[in-house]
Design a protein around this motif. Structure first.
Motif, PDB file in Angstrom:
ATOM      1  N   SER A 191     -37.736 139.879  -8.335  1.00 57.04           N
ATOM      2  CA  SER A 191     -37.423 139.872  -9.768  1.00 57.04           C
ATOM      3  C   SER A 191     -36.388 140.926 -10.143  1.00 57.04           C
ATOM      4  O   SER A 191     -35.685 140.784 -11.147  1.00 57.04           O
ATOM      5  CB  SER A 191     -38.698 140.095 -10.580  1.00 57.04           C
ATOM      6  N   GLN A 241     -35.540 142.124 -15.915  1.00 53.64           N
ATOM      7  CA  GLN A 241     -36.137 141.261 -14.903  1.00 53.64           C
ATOM      8  C   GLN A 241     -35.411 139.918 -14.845  1.00 53.64           C
ATOM      9  O   GLN A 241     -35.044 139.340 -15.866  1.00 53.64           O
ATOM     10  CB  GLN A 241     -37.616 141.041 -15.220  1.00 53.64           C
ATOM     11  N   GLN A 255     -42.988 139.898  -5.205  1.00 49.87           N
ATOM     12  CA  GLN A 255     -42.587 139.329  -6.492  1.00 49.87           C
ATOM     13  C   GLN A 255     -41.708 140.302  -7.271  1.00 49.87           C
ATOM     14  O   GLN A 255     -40.689 139.914  -7.851  1.00 49.87           O
ATOM     15  CB  GLN A 255     -43.828 138.961  -7.314  1.00 49.87           C
ATOM     16  N   ALA A 306     -36.350 134.245 -10.952  1.00 47.16           N
ATOM     17  CA  ALA A 306     -36.978 134.485  -9.653  1.00 47.16           C
ATOM     18  C   ALA A 306     -38.315 133.764  -9.541  1.00 47.16           C
ATOM     19  O   ALA A 306     -38.734 133.384  -8.445  1.00 47.16           O
ATOM     20  CB  ALA A 306     -37.176 135.985  -9.447  1.00 47.16           C
TER      21      ALA A 306
END
Length: 383
Positions: free
Chosen positions: A89, A67, A85, A71
């Motif tokens: 990511s 990940q 989201q 971000a």
């Protein structure tokens, strides 16, 4: 008495019998059985048992994509949906291990099969009924007009924990029976459709370079694949080695800025005002040449979550045009008459593809379109 001391007392006939049994065991193994694929954390190794099919390929599996923690610092990130989201990511991730592969779907490495039309159908692991219907209707592998039609379903994974393992096991059993599924270890979602497309194009570049044309479509479309073969055969001076990208062309489309919409794209993902022209993702036709161009362009173009728009981005970057086809209806269809049924098989008989069909509707329509007693023309049709 030890084992070695006991063996000294075996007679010569016993040794002879033991040797015969050993030879029978070695030669009784069928020589046409492929060894299963071996997966570990670094490589995928494929071995084939038949001497004429000796093929040993070691492919490095991509490392687990981590990940992007940065971000979370994107403005507005806490207010985005979990889907957005997650996309932000992991937007940089392009390589995922394969769970189900088809190393010889398009022939052997030294002897590729001449596949005229490859049906590449996006599906979900749970959509078994849809796949089963398609295998018996428009996606059935067969020859038409002397040209081979082959089928591949592409998918990721659903769920987590035990549910994910159970679904993967069921899909593996289905794959063992039909030999037509590609699966990667990424989570299925609407925003991961582009990732699925890129993974397939990478696979096609390795495993299926010689396919002439492809249909890229969803598992809820009605596709008249015989019409597609005849249309492609009628192209002037294009056997798949030149550019072709046709479908329901969408122009002057803009990013949806309405939160809550399935197609909502915040400026943090795409700041440009308008999308380039693209074909509706329900289904479009492209040449093998164009598929390779799109894959090469995708290496330098940042992933965009809406897959059909992303294909348009790659084509625009390559300065390749897309063509409309009146026989492809991915945004629904309209018949300007109250006296005509839009499901009339005479209407369907002339088209290439229509989006949004249930499995039952696909079965009924397929049989009606191929009904030898069907008469189309001025006479009123009953269905």
């Amino acid at each position: 008495m030890t084992r070695c001391s006991r063996m000294r007392y075996l007679s010569a006939p016993a040794f002879l019998l033991l040797g015969v049994l050993l030879m029978l065991f070695l030669y009784a193994r069928p020589n046409n059985v492929s060894e299963p694929k071996i997966f570990n954390s670094t490589t995928q190794i494929v071995f084939l048992q038949k001497e004429e099919d000796i093929f040993s390929q070691e492919e490095p599996l991509p490392p687990k994509c981590e990940q992007n923690m940065m971000a979370a610092k994107i403005p507005g990130f806490p207010f985005f949906s979990p889907q957005i989201q997650n996309f932000l990511s992991y937007r940089h991730c392009r390589g995922f291990p394969m769970i189900l592969d088809l190393p010889h779907k398009c022939g052997r490495h030294h002897e590729p099969e001449d596949i005229f039309l490859l049906l590449v159908i996006k599906t979900l692991p749970k959509n078994y009924e849809r796949r089963e219907v398609l295998r018996k209707t428009w996606a059935k592998e067969r020859m038409h007009n002397g040209k081979w039609i082959r089928t591949i379903f592409i998918t990721g994974t659903d769920g987590s924990g035990f549910e994910k393992k159970r679904m993967n096991k069921l899909l593996a059993l289905e794959h063992k029976q039909y030999n037509d599924i590609l699966q990667w270890d990424f989570n299925e979602s609407f925003f991961n459709l582009t990732l699925k497309q890129i993974l397939f194009l990478e696979w096609k570049n390795r495993r299926c370079r010689h396919v002439r044309f492809l249909l890229n479509g969803d598992d809820d479309v009605f596709a008249h694949t015989e019409n597609m073969v005849e249309y492609l055969q009628g192209l002037e001076d294009n056997d798949g080695s030149k550019h072709l990208f046709v479908g329901h062309v969408i122009k002057n489309a803009f990013p949806v800025r309405t939160r809550g919409s399935k197609y909502y794209i915040p400026p943090q993902i795409h700041r440009k005002v308008a999308y380039p022209p693209y074909c509706g993702g329900g289904g479009y036709l492209l040449s093998g040449y164009t598929a390779s161009v799109i894959y090469n362009m995708s290496k330098s173009i940042q992933i965009f979550p809406i897959d059909d728009v992303y294909m348009g981005m790659c084509l625009a970057a390559a300065k390749l045009e897309i063509e409309p086809h009146v026989g492809v209806k991915t945004l629904g269809w309209y018949i300007p008459s109250a006296n005509l049924d839009k499901y009339n098989p005479c209407y369907m008989k002339e088209l290439l593809l229509i989006h949004k069909f249930s499995p039952a509707e696909i079965v009924i329509m397929w049989h009606e379109v191929h009904n030898l007693k069907l008469r189309c023309g001025r006479t009123k049709q009953t269905w």
